[in-house]
Write an enzyme that holds these catalytic residues in place. Structure first.
Site, PDB file in Angstrom:
ATOM      1  CB  SER A 182      -8.072   3.677   2.711  1.00  0.00           C
ATOM      2  OG  SER A 182      -7.235   3.068   3.684  1.00  0.00           O
ATOM      3  CB  SER A 187      -8.328   0.946   5.637  1.00  0.00           C
ATOM      4  OG  SER A 187      -9.036   2.157   5.596  1.00  0.00           O
ATOM      5  CE  LYS A 206      -3.935   2.006   2.549  1.00  0.00           C
ATOM      6  NZ  LYS A 206      -4.794   1.884   3.744  1.00  0.00           N
TER       7      LYS A 206
END
Lengths: 103, 488
Positions: free
Chosen positions: B154, B178, B79
């Site tokens: 996210s 997330s 990420k």
């Protein structure tokens, strides 16, 4: 930033502008009305917290029972000047260059 | 089977048996990425040259007969809020669009030591603020199960990359769901570890008392392997816990006989979609058949969790994001003539709408005159939420809930911010209480994966993994692939 109950308007557009200033932000004029409306929507929803009796309840300091963490005060190598300046938007004489601070 | 469909542990077995090379595997992943990225847009940055060099090094080690770590030579995705030295780390924000970190996050250091391979950095909601991956400065990621839908967020890029066969394992971060919510929307496994299990050093701070890094993978075994690699005390994160890290693969035992699984009534109420409830009902039946004991539970403060979170997380974010001043790194506006104006303009131009909203919300709830009514009150309610869970775990060993009250929904749904926040109700309380939670696939509705969440006691990832592994062994949901709008 006066809280007002009228029309459930907790913050006015002027208040929003003031909060933006405190946050070192601006709210573009085109966004201001909708932003204020949605900001109030969220704050109004927070009213449900008033229904909970929190008398004598300690605020959460940490979710697990941990205490202070100490280490020996020993100097260790840090980042080099070159590394620290590597992502700077502007550099002058081995320092961060910024626009004039004092007139 | 195509190489890009392998799990990480299957890939490891093939590497060790010399059936495939790491270079072959890495090339296959980049070929897949090339084919699918135009549709999915899971990545922000790729790092092919370094990845292939690392693969060659692992191949050389295998050829020399050296023993390799479980993730060595196995390509994964990171990420883009996790700091990678020398590789652009943007948080999917204009603010950091050109940021090249000078140090590695602790988890990256550990993964490098394990000789794993980083394919690239994945798309996310800007600064991890969002549940849809739509707030990314680089544009939305598309759900591989239906390209018109959000992948969740996210960590939407990481989950979509796994579902699309664009990585064999991935890292996400989870502040209010997330990791787990995008895992559920993409038919993946995702773990948010106990707060403090994994060092946050080098994970760009959003809400420091809630953030945790964790794996998103194809199956529970891979999740355990990644968690093994990234867990443990780190001197650079004072909140990382100095406790022994068990070998999580030891927890992969298909047995839940006598395990007490709690069903919190508040998670199965009106707000939860029928299709989600149906799949959860079936999951409960499967657990019963496997010998688990089902216990009704109440977590009475659940309905307050969302607003409590949306006070605490923005408050912490407003402090954490104060560092972006246009001086030392990040975006600088060229419009300003004075230093203070430069900071304000840089922040206004560099941050997207949702990030600015949360900074301002946080500034407001911490401001003089409002602190007690909002922030202090929320921190007291957080204590009550923690107490709910402590009570529940006297009656059961794990909790079973939907991961999200709804399946994935349309990109550009035009929902107002509060309505989107409300959908985090199932994942937020787990962060508030610092507990470990996993999401894994438990069914399908209209061709979309539905995820279930298992929540455990603090530091008891092992029981969560065992319950998840047992379910996975008894079902086939993790063996179904996303079709990316085609027949694949």
């Amino acid at each position: 930033m006066t809280a007002t109950a009228a029309n459930n308007l907790k913050v006015s557009q002027d208040d929003v502008e003031h909060i933006a200033q405190l946050s070192r932000l601006t709210v573009p004029a085109s966004e201001r009305e909708k932003f204020t409306e949605q900001f109030n929507q969220i704050l109004n929803y927070a009213d449900i917290l008033e229904h909970i009796d929190t008398t004598g309840i300690q605020p959460t300091a940490h979710v697990l029972p941990v205490s202070n963490v100490f280490r020996e005060d020993i100097v260790k190598p840090g980042s080099t000047l070159e590394e620290v300046l590597a992502n700077a938007p502007a550099v002058h004489n081995d320092g961060f260059k910024v626009p004039r601070v004092i007139e | 089977m195509e190489l890009y469909r392998l799990t990480a542990h299957e890939a490891h077995d093939k590497l060790v048996k010399k059936e495939i090379s790491s270079q072959e595997l890495t090339e296959a992943l980049y070929k897949r990425i090339e084919e699918t990225e135009p549709k999915v847009k899971a990545y922000v940055t790729l790092d092919k040259e370094h990845a292939l060099a690392q693969a060659a090094a692992v191949d050389a080690a295998i050829a020399q007969g050296k023993e390799i770590a479980p993730l060595a030579g196995v390509p994964g995705a990171i990420k883009d809020n996790i700091s990678t030295k020398g590789l652009r780390t943007t948080c999917s924000s204009k603010m950091l669009a050109n940021m090249v970190p000078i140090y590695d996050a602790h988890v990256i250091k550990k993964l490098r030591e394990a000789e794993t391979i980083f394919l690239g950095k994945t798309n996310m909601d800007e600064f991890a603020m969002g549940s849809t991956t739509e707030t990314s400065f680089f544009g939305p990621t598309h759900n591989p199960w239906n390209l018109e839908l959000i992948p969740g967020g996210s960590s939407g890029g990481s989950a979509a990359a796994i579902a699309a066969g664009e990585a064999l394992w991935a890292l996400g971060s989870d502040t209010g769901g997330s990791i787990r919510q995008p895992a559920s929307f993409n038919g993946c496994v995702g773990i948010k570890p106990t707060y403090g299990r994994v060092s946050r050093y080098g994970c760009v701070a959003f809400a420091s008392s809630l953030d945790q890094i964790g794996p998103i993978t194809r199956d529970v075994t891979d999740a355990a392997l990644v968690l093994n690699c990234i867990s443990g005390k780190d001197a650079m994160d004072a909140t990382s816990l100095d406790v022994p890290v068990p070998d999580f693969t030891k927890a992969l035992v298909a047995d839940v006989k006598g395990l007490r699984i709690g069903l919190p009534a508040e998670f199965y109420g009106e707000g939860t979609a029928r299709v989600v409830k149906d799949e959860l009902d079936k999951a409960v039946e499967i657990y019963k058949k496997l010998g688990a004991e089902i216990v009704p539970i109440s977590l009475p403060h659940t309905k307050y969790a969302v607003i409590t979170y949306y006070i605490i997380a923005p408050a912490e974010a407003s402090a954490n994001l104060a560092r972006f001043d246009g001086v030392r790194y990040g975006y600088r506006s060229q419009q300003a003539t004075s230093a203070p104006e430069m900071t304000t303009q840089s922040r206004t131009e560099g941050f997207g709408l949702e990030v600015r909203r949360r900074i301002m919300l946080g500034t407001y709830v911490l401001s003089s005159g409002y602190y007690d009514a909002y922030y202090k009150k929320a921190m007291q309610v957080r204590t009550l939420i923690c107490q709910d869970y402590a009570e529940a775990f006297k009656k059961c060993d794990v909790l079973l809930t939907p991961t999200s009250p709804v399946p994935a929904y349309k990109i550009d749904s035009q929902m107002d911010p509060l309505s989107i926040y409300m959908l985090d109700v199932t994942t937020i309380p787990v962060n508030m209480a610092g507990l470990p939670g996993i999401s894994l696939p438990c069914g399908f509705a209209d061709g979309l994966p539905i995820g279930m969440q298992l929540i455990g006691r603090a530091l008891d990832e092992a029981t969560v993994l065992r319950a998840a592994y047992t379910f996975e062994q008894a079902t086939e949901f993790h063996k179904v692939y996303a079709k990316l709008g085609g027949k694949d």
